[in-house]
Design a protein around this motif. Structure first.
Motif, short mmCIF file in Angstrom:
data_model
loop_
_atom_site.label_atom_id
_atom_site.label_comp_id
_atom_site.label_asym_id
_atom_site.label_seq_id
_atom_site.Cartn_x
_atom_site.Cartn_y
_atom_site.Cartn_z
N ARG A 5 43.73 108.32 32.33
CA ARG A 5 44.92 107.51 32.12
C ARG A 5 44.99 107.11 30.65
N TYR A 6 46.13 107.30 30.06
CA TYR A 6 46.31 106.99 28.65
C TYR A 6 47.18 105.74 28.50
N ASP A 7 46.75 104.90 27.58
CA ASP A 7 47.55 103.71 27.25
C ASP A 7 48.81 104.16 26.56
N PRO A 8 49.99 103.74 27.03
CA PRO A 8 51.23 104.16 26.36
C PRO A 8 51.35 103.68 24.93
N ASP A 9 50.62 102.60 24.58
CA ASP A 9 50.62 102.11 23.21
C ASP A 9 49.57 102.88 22.42
N LEU A 10 50.02 103.75 21.52
CA LEU A 10 49.10 104.59 20.75
C LEU A 10 48.61 103.91 19.47
N THR A 11 48.97 102.63 19.26
CA THR A 11 48.48 101.90 18.08
C THR A 11 46.99 101.68 18.21
N PRO A 12 46.21 102.00 17.16
CA PRO A 12 44.76 101.77 17.24
C PRO A 12 44.47 100.31 17.58
N PRO A 13 43.43 100.06 18.38
CA PRO A 13 43.14 98.68 18.80
C PRO A 13 42.98 97.72 17.64
N TRP A 14 42.38 98.19 16.52
CA TRP A 14 42.14 97.26 15.41
C TRP A 14 43.40 96.88 14.65
N LYS A 15 44.53 97.63 14.94
CA LYS A 15 45.78 97.30 14.27
C LYS A 15 46.73 96.51 15.16
N ARG A 16 46.37 96.33 16.39
CA ARG A 16 47.24 95.60 17.30
C ARG A 16 47.14 94.10 17.02
N SER A 17 48.29 93.44 16.95
CA SER A 17 48.27 92.00 16.72
C SER A 17 48.03 91.28 18.04
N ARG A 18 47.12 90.36 17.98
CA ARG A 18 46.80 89.59 19.19
C ARG A 18 47.91 88.58 19.47
N PRO A 19 48.20 88.36 20.73
CA PRO A 19 49.23 87.35 21.03
C PRO A 19 48.79 85.97 20.55
N ALA A 20 49.70 85.27 19.92
CA ALA A 20 49.38 83.94 19.40
C ALA A 20 49.46 82.92 20.53
N PRO A 21 48.63 81.90 20.50
CA PRO A 21 48.70 80.87 21.54
C PRO A 21 50.03 80.13 21.48
N GLU A 22 50.51 79.75 22.66
CA GLU A 22 51.75 78.98 22.74
C GLU A 22 51.44 77.49 22.62
N VAL A 23 52.22 76.82 21.77
CA VAL A 23 52.01 75.39 21.52
C VAL A 23 53.34 74.67 21.72
N PRO A 24 53.38 73.66 22.57
CA PRO A 24 54.63 72.91 22.74
C PRO A 24 55.06 72.23 21.44
N ALA A 25 56.32 72.33 21.13
CA ALA A 25 56.85 71.72 19.90
C ALA A 25 57.12 70.24 20.13
N GLU A 26 56.05 69.50 20.25
CA GLU A 26 56.17 68.07 20.49
C GLU A 26 56.55 67.34 19.19
N PRO A 27 57.37 66.30 19.27
CA PRO A 27 57.72 65.53 18.07
C PRO A 27 56.47 65.04 17.34
N GLY A 28 56.47 65.21 16.02
CA GLY A 28 55.35 64.76 15.21
C GLY A 28 54.35 65.86 14.90
#
Length: 281
Positions: A5-28
């Motif tokens: 099975r091949y990953d459809p994303d052919l971008t090398p693993p070291w070039k893939r950007s990791r998902p950034a954590p989600e942070v609530p936009a709380e006042p302040g």
């Protein structure tokens, strides 16, 4: 034979950007927008026809609106994805308002009658800076600040004031370092009701943190040159020291914009004048 099975994303693993954590936009919440470098605190988060947006306010009170895009902001130097807060929390009790010096403000408090004691400050700019940061506290304590044009005649100034246990005198001096002219003059004042303190800077401009003014550091000015004019030249500012000072003073919003070498001496002077000293008539 087993098929792979091949990953459809052919971008090398070291070039893939990791998902950034989600942070609530709380006042302040203080963040930096990646594309523009605009840094500020979250004022509000809204849903618009173009998508959710966040409004940031910088330390000068300027507002900017940005879309909530993935990895669009930096929080403490790390990329994050701001999201709208999921639920509106009940309003928290209002935090006590603080003065520019960091002390708790007293709502409705009136200025006290002036004490007999005084604080003398060498230079008009020094006096204006003290007023900007400690003005509220000084009025509550009934302490009057007066500026001296110089301290060459400080012993005579002290004698004319007539310090006493109920009329203490505090003096703030520029460039008070061992071996300096200012240091030798201060040593001649021996009255126990007088406290002479100072900061190590050639001029009080340097007591303002460079980051507050928007510069990397205060420039070094060769000896023999007027220090303030030399600073303006080195920074590429117009050689108008009055305008330069107004620019510097406007950048000071609280004690956090000042160096500790000035904060400590001023606090000591206030304590010296107010401890045990009754208000004047």
């Amino acid at each position: 034979m087993r098929s792979r099975r091949y990953d459809p994303d052919l971008t090398p693993p070291w070039k893939r950007s990791r998902p950034a954590p989600e942070v609530p936009a709380e006042p302040g919440l203080v963040v930096e927008e990646v594309a523009t470098g605009f840094c500020g605190a979250v004022v509000r988060c809204e849903k618009t026809a173009q998508g959710p947006t966040v409004t940031l306010e910088d330390r000068f009170g300027r507002h900017r609106v940005f879309p909530l895009e993935p990895r669009g902001f930096l929080l403490e130097g790390k990329a994050v994805t701001l999201v709208r807060p999921r639920a509106v929390a009940p309003p928290a009790p209002a935090a006590p308002r603080r003065t520019a010096s960091g002390s708790i403000a007293l709502p409705g408090a009136r200025a006290r009658v002036a004490r007999a004691g005084r604080i003398y400050v060498e230079g008009r700019h020094d006096a204006e800076l003290v007023e900007r940061v400690w003005g509220d506290d000084l009025r509550i304590e009934g302490v009057v600040v007066e500026y001296l044009e110089g301290i060459d005649d400080l012993p005579a100034v002290v004698e004319a004031f007539g310090p006493a246990p109920d009329a203490r005198l505090g003096v703030l001096v520029d460039h008070l370092v061992p071996g300096s002219k200012e240091y030798r003059i201060a040593e001649r004042v021996t009255d126990e009701n007088v406290l002479v303190v100072g900061h190590p800077y050639v001029d009080v401009w340097e007591a303002v943190k460079p980051s507050a003014v928007g510069i990397d550091a205060w420039p070094r000015v060769p000896r023999g040159q007027d220090w303030k004019t030399g600073v303006c030249r080195a920074l590429g500012w117009p050689e108008d020291t009055g305008a330069a000072w107004r620019r510097i003073l406007a950048s000071v919003r609280s004690y956090t914009d000042l160096e500790p070498d000035l904060l400590g001496p001023v606090e000591r002077l206030i304590d010296h004048v107010t401890v045990g000293g009754p208000t004047g008539p």
